[in-house]
Structure formats: structure tokens, C-alpha cells
Scaffold this motif. Structure first.
Motif, PDB file in Angstrom:
ATOM      1  N   TYR A  61       0.821  -1.215   0.000  1.00 32.57           N
ATOM      2  CA  TYR A  61       0.000   0.000   0.000  1.00 32.57           C
ATOM      3  C   TYR A  61       0.856   1.267   0.000  1.00 32.57           C
ATOM      4  O   TYR A  61       1.839   1.370   0.734  1.00 32.57           O
ATOM      5  N   ILE A  62       0.470   2.235  -0.814  1.00 35.32           N
ATOM      6  CA  ILE A  62       0.955   3.598  -0.675  1.00 35.32           C
ATOM      7  C   ILE A  62       0.156   4.219   0.467  1.00 35.32           C
ATOM      8  O   ILE A  62      -1.068   4.090   0.515  1.00 35.32           O
ATOM      9  N   VAL A  63       0.832   4.882   1.398  1.00 36.97           N
ATOM     10  CA  VAL A  63       0.171   5.483   2.560  1.00 36.97           C
ATOM     11  C   VAL A  63       0.486   6.977   2.580  1.00 36.97           C
ATOM     12  O   VAL A  63       1.653   7.364   2.433  1.00 36.97           O
ATOM     13  N   TYR A  64      -0.532   7.796   2.753  1.00 34.16           N
ATOM     14  CA  TYR A  64      -0.281   9.247   2.748  1.00 34.16           C
ATOM     15  C   TYR A  64      -1.227   9.975   3.688  1.00 34.16           C
ATOM     16  O   TYR A  64      -2.286   9.476   4.056  1.00 34.16           O
ATOM     17  N   TYR A  65      -0.823  11.193   4.077  1.00 35.60           N
ATOM     18  CA  TYR A  65      -1.604  11.991   5.023  1.00 35.60           C
ATOM     19  C   TYR A  65      -1.091  13.420   5.032  1.00 35.60           C
ATOM     20  O   TYR A  65      -0.027  13.724   4.479  1.00 35.60           O
ATOM     21  N   SER A  66      -1.856  14.305   5.674  1.00 38.87           N
ATOM     22  CA  SER A  66      -1.511  15.726   5.744  1.00 38.87           C
ATOM     23  C   SER A  66      -1.629  16.222   7.178  1.00 38.87           C
ATOM     24  O   SER A  66      -2.330  15.636   8.004  1.00 38.87           O
ATOM     25  N   ASN A  67      -0.982  17.335   7.460  1.00 36.62           N
ATOM     26  CA  ASN A  67      -1.136  17.994   8.749  1.00 36.62           C
ATOM     27  C   ASN A  67      -2.570  18.490   8.958  1.00 36.62           C
ATOM     28  O   ASN A  67      -3.061  18.571  10.085  1.00 36.62           O
ATOM     29  N   LEU A  68      -3.264  18.816   7.868  1.00 35.40           N
ATOM     30  CA  LEU A  68      -4.688  19.225   7.886  1.00 35.40           C
ATOM     31  C   LEU A  68      -4.982  20.313   8.919  1.00 35.40           C
ATOM     32  O   LEU A  68      -5.982  20.259   9.634  1.00 35.40           O
ATOM     33  N   SER A  75     -13.219  20.741  10.325  1.00 35.38           N
ATOM     34  CA  SER A  75     -13.556  22.010   9.679  1.00 35.38           C
ATOM     35  C   SER A  75     -13.677  21.838   8.169  1.00 35.38           C
ATOM     36  O   SER A  75     -13.072  20.939   7.575  1.00 35.38           O
ATOM     37  N   ASP A  76     -14.457  22.717   7.545  1.00 33.11           N
ATOM     38  CA  ASP A  76     -14.632  22.670   6.090  1.00 33.11           C
ATOM     39  C   ASP A  76     -13.299  22.843   5.373  1.00 33.11           C
ATOM     40  O   ASP A  76     -13.063  22.230   4.335  1.00 33.11           O
ATOM     41  N   GLN A  77     -12.419  23.670   5.934  1.00 35.96           N
ATOM     42  CA  GLN A  77     -11.105  23.904   5.335  1.00 35.96           C
ATOM     43  C   GLN A  77     -10.279  22.611   5.315  1.00 35.96           C
ATOM     44  O   GLN A  77      -9.636  22.292   4.313  1.00 35.96           O
ATOM     45  N   ALA A  78     -10.325  21.855   6.419  1.00 42.36           N
ATOM     46  CA  ALA A  78      -9.589  20.597   6.491  1.00 42.36           C
ATOM     47  C   ALA A  78     -10.167  19.561   5.532  1.00 42.36           C
ATOM     48  O   ALA A  78      -9.424  18.809   4.890  1.00 42.36           O
ATOM     49  N   VAL A  79     -11.494  19.512   5.439  1.00 44.19           N
ATOM     50  CA  VAL A  79     -12.153  18.570   4.534  1.00 44.19           C
ATOM     51  C   VAL A  79     -11.775  18.874   3.089  1.00 44.19           C
ATOM     52  O   VAL A  79     -11.491  17.969   2.302  1.00 44.19           O
ATOM     53  N   GLN A  80     -11.757  20.162   2.742  1.00 44.14           N
ATOM     54  CA  GLN A  80     -11.399  20.553   1.385  1.00 44.14           C
ATOM     55  C   GLN A  80      -9.959  20.183   1.074  1.00 44.14           C
ATOM     56  O   GLN A  80      -9.642  19.728  -0.036  1.00 44.14           O
ATOM     57  N   LEU A  81      -9.054  20.349   2.048  1.00 48.51           N
ATOM     58  CA  LEU A  81      -7.652  19.985   1.828  1.00 48.51           C
ATOM     59  C   LEU A  81      -7.501  18.474   1.697  1.00 48.51           C
ATOM     60  O   LEU A  81      -6.716  17.996   0.874  1.00 48.51           O
ATOM     61  N   ALA A  82      -8.250  17.720   2.509  1.00 48.17           N
ATOM     62  CA  ALA A  82      -8.199  16.263   2.398  1.00 48.17           C
ATOM     63  C   ALA A  82      -8.645  15.823   1.002  1.00 48.17           C
ATOM     64  O   ALA A  82      -8.063  14.918   0.404  1.00 48.17           O
ATOM     65  N   ARG A  83      -9.667  16.469   0.494  1.00 46.22           N
ATOM     66  CA  ARG A  83     -10.146  16.158  -0.860  1.00 46.22           C
ATOM     67  C   ARG A  83      -9.086  16.507  -1.903  1.00 46.22           C
ATOM     68  O   ARG A  83      -8.840  15.732  -2.834  1.00 46.22           O
ATOM     69  N   ARG A  84      -8.451  17.643  -1.720  1.00 43.27           N
ATOM     70  CA  ARG A  84      -7.407  18.046  -2.663  1.00 43.27           C
ATOM     71  C   ARG A  84      -6.208  17.092  -2.583  1.00 43.27           C
ATOM     72  O   ARG A  84      -5.579  16.782  -3.593  1.00 43.27           O
ATOM     73  N   LEU A  85      -5.880  16.639  -1.371  1.00 37.31           N
ATOM     74  CA  LEU A  85      -4.780  15.679  -1.204  1.00 37.31           C
ATOM     75  C   LEU A  85      -5.097  14.391  -1.947  1.00 37.31           C
ATOM     76  O   LEU A  85      -4.228  13.825  -2.633  1.00 37.31           O
ATOM     77  N   TYR A  86      -6.333  13.907  -1.817  1.00 32.21           N
ATOM     78  CA  TYR A  86      -6.751  12.714  -2.566  1.00 32.21           C
ATOM     79  C   TYR A  86      -6.538  12.913  -4.060  1.00 32.21           C
ATOM     80  O   TYR A  86      -5.969  12.046  -4.745  1.00 32.21           O
ATOM     81  N   GLN A  87      -6.985  14.039  -4.579  1.00 31.95           N
ATOM     82  CA  GLN A  87      -6.873  14.315  -6.014  1.00 31.95           C
ATOM     83  C   GLN A  87      -5.416  14.428  -6.444  1.00 31.95           C
ATOM     84  O   GLN A  87      -5.030  13.956  -7.528  1.00 31.95           O
ATOM     85  N   HIS A  88      -4.591  15.043  -5.599  1.00 33.90           N
ATOM     86  CA  HIS A  88      -3.168  15.211  -5.907  1.00 33.90           C
ATOM     87  C   HIS A  88      -2.465  13.859  -6.020  1.00 33.90           C
ATOM     88  O   HIS A  88      -1.716  13.614  -6.979  1.00 33.90           O
ATOM     89  N   VAL A  89      -2.694  12.988  -5.042  1.00 36.83           N
ATOM     90  CA  VAL A  89      -2.038  11.672  -5.051  1.00 36.83           C
ATOM     91  C   VAL A  89      -2.564  10.817  -6.205  1.00 36.83           C
ATOM     92  O   VAL A  89      -1.791  10.139  -6.896  1.00 36.83           O
TER      93      VAL A  89
END
Length: 247
Positions: A61-68, A75-89
């Protein structure tokens, strides 16, 4: 195991690469103190959790995460960043587009709001000692004034409201934990036997588990003893692999 740090929206992120990729990825959504900075991360520095990552990467497995944004409390800001992280990877790595999610503690609050945005892109999810209701967590923290004030201050910052307005705002979400019941994805809830920060969430977790079972939605609940926590990485990878037959 090779690992790489990078930034999205000025927040540090980390990705761990397996020696022999299996084509699938796991996004970790960590608890309030699970940091990522320019040098390392909580998941690397914490011996047990780094072992879990090693167990996952050893299975490909590739494993990834963010400081969020740190203590984001869903928060909506964290959710949006998590979504962007998914798209980036997804865009930059050779992986199947449907990912697994491992959410610990506060990370369940992000998962709850991320799910509707990525409903068709999440293969399965594991929630580890989750905080499924911010309202119930606040009620618990009232017993300890110092911790209550700390959470209210953090909420004031992420919600961008005055501290005295936080409680009324959270009251409006008192039953939003029920959103977990409506998730169609396989859900594996792992609850620690030892008292933890979210100890009063277990009644809600049992409610989620029972209703999902009644609906026939794939759900598991596992109570882990402290001495067995080291083996959780293997349990996570075994659970994820059960939900990879359909690409």
C-alpha cells in the motif's frame, strides 16, 4: 521504505512508498495532535504507528496523510484539503482511484464530511477510537475545565467565530453522528479497551454499529487490548484487502 514530504496549501503532507506496490492506497486522517512538519510526522515518530505504516507498505500500500491544519475538528477547510490531497495523489501516483481511509480520533469528523464528496472514490474505511460526535466530546470535556477551554479556543479558530458562540453552533450538530449510519462503504471500527480521550463516544459507536448491521451494511467492531495494538497494522491491511475484488 521510501517516504517523501511535500506541501499543499502550505500544509505539510507525507507519502510512504512500498517496495512492491499492490496498486492501492490508504489515506490516513489523524487525530488532533498528529502533526506533519517539514522534517517528519507524528506517525513516523510514534513507534507503534510507524510499525502500522510499515505493515501496510509491506503489503504494497501507498500510505499518505496531511497535517490538515492541526486540531481542525472536522472544519470545512480541512475537509477541502483532504479532498485536494486525494486528487493530488491520484493524479501523481500509479494507484487505483478508489482508496481506503484510516481515520483516528478527530479524523472521523473529517471522514464524516469528506464522504459525501468522495462517496464513489472510497473503497473502505477503518475508524480507530473515533470521535464521531463533536457535541458529545464537548459535553465530556466540560468535566475538565482546562481541556474544555482548549477545545473551545481551537474551535473558535477553525470555525472563525467568537469563543462564546462555539457551544451554540456545535449544539446544532448534536445528532450528526448518524451520518455514519448512512455510509454505504464497508466500515471497520476499532475501539481501544483503555480509557482514551473520546471515552464517552462508545455508546454512539455501538448505536452506529447496530443500525448498520440491521441495514445489512458491511460493518465490523473490534475491541483491542493494549498489548495487541502492535498487531493492528496487519489487521488493517487484512481488512482492506477484503474490499479489493472489485476494481
Amino acid at each position: 521504505m521510501y517516504q517523501r514530504l511535500f506541501q499543499l496549501e502550505q500544509e505539510w503532507c507525507m507519502i510512504h512508498y512500498p517496495e512492491r506496490p499492490n496498486g492501492f492506497a490508504v489515506m490516513i486522517i489523524g487525530d488532533s495532535h498528529h502533526y506533519v512538519d517539514g522534517k517528519s510526522s507524528f506517525w513516523v515518530q510514534h513507534e507503534a504507528r510507524y510499525k502500522w505504516i510499515q505493515d501496510l507498505t509491506s503489503k504494497g500500500y501507498i500510505v499518505y496523510y496531511s497535517n490538515l491544519y492541526g486540531a481542525n475538528w472536522g472544519s470545512d477547510q480541512a475537509v477541502q484539503l483532504a479532498r485536494r490531497l486525494y486528487q493530488h495523489v491520484k493524479r501523481n501516483e500509479i494507484i487505483n482511484g478508489k482508496i481506503h481511509i484510516l481515520a483516528e480520533g478527530m479524523g472521523a469528523l473529517v471522514l464524516k464530511k469528506l464522504y459525501p464528496k468522495l462517496e464513489n472514490d472510497i473503497r473502505s474505511a477503518v475508524m480507530l477510537s473515533p470521535c464521531v460526535s463533536l457535541y458529545d466530546h464537548l459535553e465530556q470535556e466540560k468535566e475538565q475545565k482546562f481541556f474544555y477551554k482548549k477545545v473551545i479556543k481551537e474551535l473558535s479558530q477553525v470555525l472563525k467565530v467568537k469563543e462564546e458562540e462555539c457551544e451554540a453552533l456545535i449544539l446544532q450538530r448534536s445528532r450528526d453522528y448518524e451520518l455514519f449510519k448512512a455510509m454505504s462503504i464497508p466500515l471497520y471500527i476499532v475501539q481501544s479497551m483503555t480509557l482514551n480521550r473520546y471515552k464517552n463516544q462508545f455508546t454512539l459507536i455501538k448505536d452506529i454499529y447496530t443500525e448498520r448491521l440491521q441495514k445489512g451494511t458491511h460493518t465490523d467492531l473490534f475491541i483491542v487490548l493494549p498489548e495487541k495494538r502492535g498487531s493492528l497494522g496487519r489487521k488493517f491491511s487484512s481488512y482492506f484487502s477484503l474490499h479489493e475484488k472489485e476494481l
